[in-house]
Design an enzyme around this catalytic site. Structure first.
Site, PDB file in Angstrom:
ATOM      1  N   ARG A   2      24.433 -33.931 -35.000  1.00 51.67           N
ATOM      2  CA  ARG A   2      24.132 -33.827 -33.578  1.00 51.67           C
ATOM      3  C   ARG A   2      24.738 -35.022 -32.845  1.00 51.67           C
ATOM      4  O   ARG A   2      24.944 -36.083 -33.427  1.00 51.67           O
ATOM      5  CB  ARG A   2      22.624 -33.788 -33.339  1.00 51.67           C
ATOM      6  N   LYS A  61      16.315 -35.290 -35.017  1.00 50.34           N
ATOM      7  CA  LYS A  61      15.606 -34.551 -33.978  1.00 50.34           C
ATOM      8  C   LYS A  61      14.367 -33.844 -34.506  1.00 50.34           C
ATOM      9  O   LYS A  61      13.334 -33.792 -33.838  1.00 50.34           O
ATOM     10  CB  LYS A  61      16.556 -33.537 -33.342  1.00 50.34           C
ATOM     11  N   HIS A 102      28.302 -30.136 -27.959  1.00 50.04           N
ATOM     12  CA  HIS A 102      27.365 -29.545 -28.918  1.00 50.04           C
ATOM     13  C   HIS A 102      27.979 -28.360 -29.643  1.00 50.04           C
ATOM     14  O   HIS A 102      27.564 -28.032 -30.768  1.00 50.04           O
ATOM     15  CB  HIS A 102      26.079 -29.124 -28.214  1.00 50.04           C
ATOM     16  N   ARG A 155      29.094 -28.815 -33.220  1.00 52.18           N
ATOM     17  CA  ARG A 155      28.109 -28.639 -34.297  1.00 52.18           C
ATOM     18  C   ARG A 155      28.128 -27.188 -34.773  1.00 52.18           C
ATOM     19  O   ARG A 155      28.040 -26.919 -35.969  1.00 52.18           O
ATOM     20  CB  ARG A 155      26.719 -29.050 -33.801  1.00 52.18           C
ATOM     21  N   HIS A 175      18.792 -28.044 -40.491  1.00 46.25           N
ATOM     22  CA  HIS A 175      18.018 -26.922 -39.959  1.00 46.25           C
ATOM     23  C   HIS A 175      16.841 -26.630 -40.890  1.00 46.25           C
ATOM     24  O   HIS A 175      17.000 -26.569 -42.104  1.00 46.25           O
ATOM     25  CB  HIS A 175      18.895 -25.680 -39.835  1.00 46.25           C
ATOM     26  N   TYR A 192      23.288 -21.174 -35.171  1.00 48.38           N
ATOM     27  CA  TYR A 192      24.374 -22.138 -35.119  1.00 48.38           C
ATOM     28  C   TYR A 192      25.566 -21.712 -35.974  1.00 48.38           C
ATOM     29  O   TYR A 192      26.463 -22.497 -36.241  1.00 48.38           O
ATOM     30  CB  TYR A 192      23.883 -23.515 -35.587  1.00 48.38           C
TER      31      TYR A 192
END
Length: 358
Positions: free
Chosen positions: A212, A255, A310, A313, A336, A345
């Site tokens: 990220r 995150k 982003h 990613r 994840h 993603y």
């Protein structure tokens, strides 16, 4: 049986009716109403609940507003959460929309109306409609606060937690933007021409590792309206956490709250080896805010539209699958927690899948 008594003022004029219920095994229940009919109805319902074994003590939930609950949640819970500062704007929105209601009065219909009103509201910050994702985060915060009230703080909600009966707003389709044709070469060429010398290596690292932006770069939140101080959101990658011999980058804070160690490709290692070392220990001597502006300008010069930092990613995650890694391996790299999030993603090219078929 309940006792219903009139309440008089100093002149002997009836100003209300008090209902009192004394029943073995239950705390004394006393409540005052404007009319005798209301007092009688409350007493009848309460006694019925006691007989059926479903009685819930309402006193505290009736005396506590949602605003007061969220204030307590802000004081006692948010400081213990990573990224808790992000919840403050959501708390403010909930307090404006629902804060005056008592917890006992709060129901699914009220919350559904709040959801719909928020989805039609123009955000002061962006000038656009409040997104479905924002409203979903607000409802999630409300549910966590109500759950804390019932499980930890002993505030019983007569009808249970109402948010569980409210439909979540529909989210837009996941972005599927990937680098196509020669966009990567054009982007990197313009990154090399940027005044921000950190831009090109940051872009390469994002493409190679699926990290990220905040895991690569230091970033800051919105300035406090009273002090003007911008809180640090992420620290960014530190040289102390990079092992070029083992080809790994350790991320102690991410995150989702879990630490992880990211493997580094040959290209990522070469990129990091070429970077200068700074005294403050940061791998990149810039912030995400600085990189963001430089990235937007580089895309414009390269003639690339609709690409965000982003999205790199997304690109990196998809490439990991195209290299043959299984979902568990990819999740270990990207961080994840669920396969559903990983799927959002991941955007595999049909032509690459055809090559695997032989």
């Amino acid at each position: 049986m309940a006792t219903i008594r009139s309440r008089e003022d100093q002149d002997g004029i009836t100003i209300g009716w008090q209902a009192q219920i004394k029943r073995k095994g239950f705390p004394l229940q006393v409540k005052t109403f404007r009319s005798k009919a209301e007092a009688t109805q409350w007493a009848t319902v309460t006694e019925s609940e006691m007989l059926r074994g479903v009685f819930v003590q309402r006193t505290e939930s009736e005396q506590t507003t949602l605003k007061e609950l969220l204030d307590r949640y802000s004081r006692e819970v948010l400081p213990t959460l990573k990224g808790g500062y992000r919840e403050q704007s959501r708390i403010k929105a909930l307090q404006v929309g629902l804060g005056t209601y008592s917890l006992a009065a709060l129901n699914s219909s009220m919350i559904a109306k709040y959801r719909d009103k928020r989805l039609s509201t123009i955000s002061e910050k962006t000038g656009r409609l409040v997104s479905a994702q924002t409203v979903k985060h607000e409802l999630g915060l409300l549910q966590r606060a109500l759950k804390m009230a019932t499980m930890e703080w002993g505030i019983a909600l007569p009808g249970g937690i109402p948010t569980v009966m409210v439909k979540q707003p529909s989210l837009p389709s996941a972005r599927d933007r990937r680098l196509i044709d020669d966009e990567e070469a054009r982007l990197l060429a313009e990154c090399a021409n940027s005044k921000n010398l950190w831009l090109r290596p940051a872009v390469i690292l994002a493409i190679e590792t699926a990290m990220r932006a905040g895991e690569i770069l230091e970033s800051f939140g919105t300035a406090d309206t009273t002090t003007g101080v911008r809180p640090q959101k992420t620290l960014g990658l530190q040289w102390a956490d990079v092992d070029l011999k083992k080809r790994t980058a350790h991320l102690p804070k991410t995150k989702n709250g879990d630490a992880r160690t990211v493997p580094l490709s040959t290209r990522a290692v070469a990129t990091l080896e070429a970077l200068p070392r700074s005294m403050d220990g940061k791998v990149f001597g810039t912030t995400y805010e600085g990189i963001h502006q430089a990235f937007v300008r580089a895309c414009k010069r390269a003639g690339i539209e609709g690409l965000t930092f982003h999205d790199l990613r997304h690109e990196a995650t998809s490439r990991l699958f195209e290299k043959g890694l299984n979902p568990m391996q990819v999740a270990a790299i990207t961080g994840h927690k669920t396969l559903q999030m990983l799927k959002r993603y991941t955007h595999l090219r049909a032509e690459d899948l055809a090559k695997l078929l032989g």
